[in-house]
Design a protein around this motif. Structure first.
Motif, PDB file in Angstrom:
ATOM      1  N   SER A   1       0.828  -1.212   0.000  1.00  0.00           N
ATOM      2  CA  SER A   1       0.000   0.000   0.000  1.00  0.00           C
ATOM      3  C   SER A   1       0.859   1.258   0.000  1.00  0.00           C
ATOM      4  CB  SER A   1      -0.926  -0.002   1.228  1.00  0.00           C
ATOM      5  OG  SER A   1      -1.758  -1.124   1.237  1.00  0.00           O
ATOM      6  N   ILE A   2       1.899   1.255   0.852  1.00  0.00           N
ATOM      7  CA  ILE A   2       2.802   2.411   0.927  1.00  0.00           C
ATOM      8  C   ILE A   2       3.522   2.608  -0.407  1.00  0.00           C
ATOM      9  CG2 ILE A   2       4.819   3.390   2.092  1.00  0.00           C
ATOM     10  CD1 ILE A   2       2.406   3.198   3.914  1.00  0.00           C
ATOM     11  N   LEU A   3       3.996   1.518  -0.981  1.00  0.00           N
ATOM     12  CA  LEU A   3       4.750   1.585  -2.232  1.00  0.00           C
ATOM     13  C   LEU A   3       3.875   2.063  -3.382  1.00  0.00           C
ATOM     14  CD1 LEU A   3       7.459   1.068  -3.591  1.00  0.00           C
ATOM     15  CD2 LEU A   3       6.800  -1.326  -3.879  1.00  0.00           C
ATOM     16  N   VAL A   4       2.659   1.544  -3.473  1.00  0.00           N
ATOM     17  CA  VAL A   4       1.743   1.931  -4.552  1.00  0.00           C
ATOM     18  C   VAL A   4       1.409   3.421  -4.464  1.00  0.00           C
ATOM     19  CG1 VAL A   4      -0.628   1.689  -5.398  1.00  0.00           C
ATOM     20  CG2 VAL A   4       0.743  -0.344  -4.940  1.00  0.00           C
ATOM     21  N   MET A   5       1.165   3.918  -3.245  1.00  0.00           N
ATOM     22  CA  MET A   5       0.875   5.353  -3.082  1.00  0.00           C
ATOM     23  C   MET A   5       2.077   6.196  -3.496  1.00  0.00           C
ATOM     24  SD  MET A   5      -1.482   5.869   0.314  1.00  0.00           S
ATOM     25  CE  MET A   5      -0.744   4.641   1.393  1.00  0.00           C
ATOM     26  N   GLY A   6       3.276   5.741  -3.114  1.00  0.00           N
ATOM     27  CA  GLY A   6       4.480   6.480  -3.489  1.00  0.00           C
ATOM     28  C   GLY A   6       4.683   6.537  -4.989  1.00  0.00           C
TER      29      GLY A   6
END
Length: 408
Positions: A326-331
């Motif tokens: 989730s963090i990576l996709v948002m970034g």
């Protein structure tokens, strides 16, 4: 040598985590605007970082729990425990999601300093940055494999590349070493430099690294007898990270540099002064810094969530993977579409300004508990150092929050 490499790992990841694009940019601006005058602030931040990270490593090694797990277990009052968990989750998870876009963008800046940008236009409003997706994919693959040893080896290679790149470039600028020594040992600060000092310390002593380090140490070592090894490894890694940060300041302090506002500008600016090699070294260093931070930010967030909710399983568990994904996709999303989530970043800055002294106090409290640490609890000397650093972090946190609120 083989035994030395076997014991390298958690400290290198922490070092790689704090030398991200944000640190590179702050160090660049410090060098351009103040030359060597603020190197003492980096020296102070390295000492503070070693003291706090040693406490986190000791906690992870002795208790075999991460910092968020220890906070959840040791705070008995359910209301206070809930508030502490909410604070940690909001600041670390939302903050890391906001900064992940900056990490990926920093890696992209390194690539585009020596190669043409690759963009795909979507309608008349957005352009999709292909390099952002490539960097995100690299981070995704390394995290998805879920093998701690592979992550260690990749980080050792990237940190070596980053260190060599920036240190060689610093020597290419042929700096005045007596001026460097003066900047390191004689604190100087004016009204214009206070915010830069705060930024230099704040980019080195990173709150989420305290969570990350405790969890990584408990993954790598299971016996408190390894404490001496863990201390040596983290001290060497953080000192190396500090030297890299200083090298960036030295690069940016080179004479005749103008219109430099980021590390990408620094790479371009050094080209006519020192040739194409300097540009390539800076670009490679920025790329390595961006990739390492784009992996550690989602990883730290996943460890924090795992500890706060008491999830079982490690790197390969589905819940753990769901968090870092989730963090990576948002970034990747914010970076590739060139969106600037200003409000989220402001929230992250305020939360982190509050979080560092609070987490330092939590850590300080836990490592003084005989029930948790036994004979490995803090000594009087460690308590004195810790108390001084907490006071400094409260001051810096207050100044950081004040500076952000002024911009509203």
């Amino acid at each position: 040598m083989k035994n030395w490499f076997k014991n390298v790992g958690p400290g290198v990841l922490v070092s790689a985590a704090f030398i991200g694009p944000g640190t590179v940019t702050v160090c660049t601006l410090a060098g351009v605007n103040f030359q060597f005058a603020l190197l003492w602030a980096l020296l102070l931040s390295i000492i503070s970082c070693i003291v706090l990270q040693e406490m986190a490593a000791r906690l992870g090694l002795v208790s075999q729990f991460g910092l968020s797990e220890s906070i959840r277990k040791e705070i008995q009052n359910p209301i206070l425990r809930g508030l502490a968990i909410m604070l940690v989750l909001s600041a670390i998870v939302i903050g890391n999601a906001a900064y992940e876009a900056g990490n990926i963008t920093g890696a992209v800046l390194g690539i585009t300093a020596v190669t043409p940008p690759l963009e795909f236009q979507i309608g008349s409003t957005f352009s999709l940055n292909i390099w952002s997706i490539v960097i995100g994919a690299i981070a995704f693959i390394l995290l998805f494999i879920g093998n701690y040893k592979i992550l260690e080896r990749v980080f050792i290679a990237l940190v070596a590349l980053m260190s060599i790149s920036f240190i060689i470039t610093a020597f290419l600028t042929k700096p005045d070493f007596s001026a460097i020594l003066e900047g390191l040992l004689i604190p100087k600060i004016g009204a214009d430099g206070i915010l830069t000092v705060i930024a230099l310390v704040g980019t080195t002593v990173v709150p989420y690294n305290l969570f990350l380090h405790a969890s990584l140490v408990s993954e790598k070592w299971k016996d408190p007898s390894k404490l001496k090894t863990a201390r040596k490894e983290l001290t060497a890694a953080i000192i190396l990270g500090g030297i890299v940060s200083m090298a960036i300041v030295i690069c940016a302090a080179a004479p005749n540099l103008t219109n430099v506002t980021s590390a990408a500008d620094l790479a371009v600016g050094l080209n006519p002064l020192f040739g194409e090699y300097a540009t390539w070294f800076i670009a490679l260093g920025l790329l390595a810094a961006g990739i390492t931070s784009s992996i550690t930010a989602p990883l730290a967030a996943a460890y924090v969530v795992k500890g706060c909710f008491g999830w079982e399983g490690g790197l390969k568990s589905r819940k753990f993977k769901a968090v870092w994904m989730s963090i990576l996709v948002m970034g990747v999303f914010f970076s590739s579409l060139k969106l600037k989530p200003i409000e989220i970043i402001r929230f992250a800055q305020i939360a982190n300004g509050l979080l560092l002294p609070i987490i330092a106090i939590f850590l300080f409290w836990i490592v003084n508990k005989t029930s948790v640490m036994g004979v490995y609890k803090n000594s009087i000397f460690q308590n004195i150092l810790g108390a001084v650093i907490i006071v400094i972090s409260i001051f810096l946190g207050a100044k950081s929050i004040y500076s952000v609120l002024q911009n509203f």
